[in-house]
Write an enzyme that holds these catalytic residues in place. Structure first.
Site, PDB file in Angstrom:
ATOM      1  N   ASP A 103       0.814  -1.216   0.000  1.00  0.00           N
ATOM      2  CA  ASP A 103       0.000   0.000   0.000  1.00  0.00           C
ATOM      3  C   ASP A 103       0.851   1.271   0.000  1.00  0.00           C
ATOM      4  O   ASP A 103       0.616   2.188  -0.795  1.00  0.00           O
ATOM      5  CB  ASP A 103      -0.922  -0.013   1.224  1.00  0.00           C
ATOM      6  CG  ASP A 103      -1.810   1.208   1.293  1.00  0.00           C
ATOM      7  OD1 ASP A 103      -2.866   1.214   0.643  1.00  0.00           O
ATOM      8  OD2 ASP A 103      -1.449   2.180   2.004  1.00  0.00           O
ATOM      9  N   ASP A 127       1.084  -9.914   3.271  1.00  0.00           N
ATOM     10  CA  ASP A 127      -0.168  -9.703   3.997  1.00  0.00           C
ATOM     11  C   ASP A 127      -1.410  -9.946   3.148  1.00  0.00           C
ATOM     12  O   ASP A 127      -2.515 -10.076   3.687  1.00  0.00           O
ATOM     13  CB  ASP A 127      -0.226  -8.276   4.555  1.00  0.00           C
ATOM     14  CG  ASP A 127       0.755  -8.062   5.690  1.00  0.00           C
ATOM     15  OD1 ASP A 127       1.129  -9.052   6.338  1.00  0.00           O
ATOM     16  OD2 ASP A 127       1.142  -6.910   5.928  1.00  0.00           O
ATOM     17  N   ARG A 171      -0.480  -6.905  10.636  1.00  0.00           N
ATOM     18  CA  ARG A 171      -0.812  -5.784  11.518  1.00  0.00           C
ATOM     19  C   ARG A 171      -2.218  -5.251  11.251  1.00  0.00           C
ATOM     20  O   ARG A 171      -2.963  -4.950  12.173  1.00  0.00           O
ATOM     21  CB  ARG A 171       0.218  -4.656  11.333  1.00  0.00           C
ATOM     22  CG  ARG A 171       0.043  -3.493  12.308  1.00  0.00           C
ATOM     23  CD  ARG A 171       1.130  -2.445  12.145  1.00  0.00           C
ATOM     24  NE  ARG A 171       1.112  -1.839  10.825  1.00  0.00           N
ATOM     25  CZ  ARG A 171       2.092  -1.935   9.934  1.00  0.00           C
ATOM     26  NH1 ARG A 171       3.168  -2.640  10.208  1.00  0.00           N
ATOM     27  NH2 ARG A 171       2.005  -1.351   8.748  1.00  0.00           N
TER      28      ARG A 171
END
Length: 319
Positions: A103, A127, A171
């Site tokens: 991102d 992720d 996370r």
């Protein structure tokens, strides 16, 4: 377009090298020069840029990590940092750029496109949290690393009749925890996208114990809480001997799986095609086994969501 650049940014993921290899060789096949930008956006700002040849990416498709290295670069979030990067793009005559990362890397790619440098984002993160693609480069490899570790932990849990809490990366996204937990038959899976009730987790463990179950596995995504603290809570509430394993950065390393190598090759090649078509500000991905591309602004405005059906199934199967 006769000269493009490629960089890797953010956390490394297995398959990044396969993506870089595809970018380099696809471009050279079309008589386009390729320049590697080392250490991500930091290298772009500092001019750490070198021309890549076919041999530069030889013997790399099977290697984890990234031969271009990676680095965090808060400076590139600011306009002055972006200007420095653009000056170096002009200096080297680079007309378009491929950015492999997550991102944050995509946000840098968006800025460059807005400044007039067509940039394509290739999703590389373990992720699996980038919208517009079913899978990101590195997720499958990391998932198999986690599963392999849990399989070994289960052997010990069985031998000593213990409860084990395994903390995995994630996370802001729980895909690694969810997929590995479902694949390994975990009794509970804790992810940042869903609230959990410790009393329900404890009750499930006790029910299992009452019917003769000797060991249990709890998977915790780091964004859902500390595995160590959750392990303490479980032991205090149940009295069962509990151990905690934090897998950490072992999840990022290793030789990429066949799936990640092929995915990276397809996405890297498509990124070059988009630049040659004169398109920038796009991200590439895979959906229903088809290579697709999306507007980068659209992707950055969408929040990653978990597969709720899969999460519900994990709960149903862990009764």
């Amino acid at each position: 377009m006769k000269r493009i650049g490629v960089l890797t940014s953010g956390g490394d993921s297995p398959g990044m090298n396969a993506a870089v290899r595809a970018v380099v060789r696809k471009a050279i096949y079309h008589d386009v020069e390729v320049y590697g930008i080392y250490h991500g956006y930091s290298g772009l700002i500092n001019g750490n840029i070198k021309k890549l040849e076919i041999g530069s990416v030889g013997d790399t498709i099977h290697r984890g990590g990234t031969i271009l290295y990676s680095a965090r670069c808060p400076e590139f979030r600011e306009l002055e940092g972006q200007r420095k990067g653009i000056e170096n793009l002009k200096k080297f005559g680079i007309e378009g750029l491929v950015v492999v990362g997550g991102d944050g890397s995509f946000r840098g790619a968006e800025k460059l496109t807005n400044h007039g440098y067509p940039t394509i984002g290739v999703p590389g993160t373990i992720d699996n949290d980038i919208p517009g693609t079913d899978f990101t480069i590195g997720f499958d490899t990391a998932l198999n690393t986690v599963i392999n570790a849990i399989d070994k932990i289960r052997d010990t849990a069985t031998s000593h009749e213990r409860t084990y809490v395994v903390e995995v990366m994630g996370r802001d996204a729980g895909d690694l925890a969810l997929w590995s937990g479902l694949a390994d038959g975990a009794e509970s899976i804790l992810i940042p996208e869903a609230e959990y009730d410790m009393q329900q987790i404890v009750a499930r463990l006790k029910r299992g114990h009452e019917r003769g179950k000797k060991h249990s596995i709890i998977i915790v995504a780091e964004g859902a809480g500390s595995g160590v603290e959750i392990g303490k809570q479980i032991e205090e509430a149940t009295g069962f001997e509990t151990r905690v394993t934090v897998l950490g950065h072992i999840q990022r390393g290793g030789s990429p799986t066949a799936f990640d190598r092929v995915l990276a090759s397809r996405l890297g090649a498509r990124a070059v095609e988009l630049l040659l078509e004169g398109k920038g500000g796009r991200t590439v991905g895979i959906q229903n086994n088809k290579i697709v591309d999306h507007d980068i602004n659209e992707i950055l405005s969408v929040k990653h969501v978990i597969d709720e059906g899969m999460y519900q199934l994990s709960q149903e199967l862990s009764i």
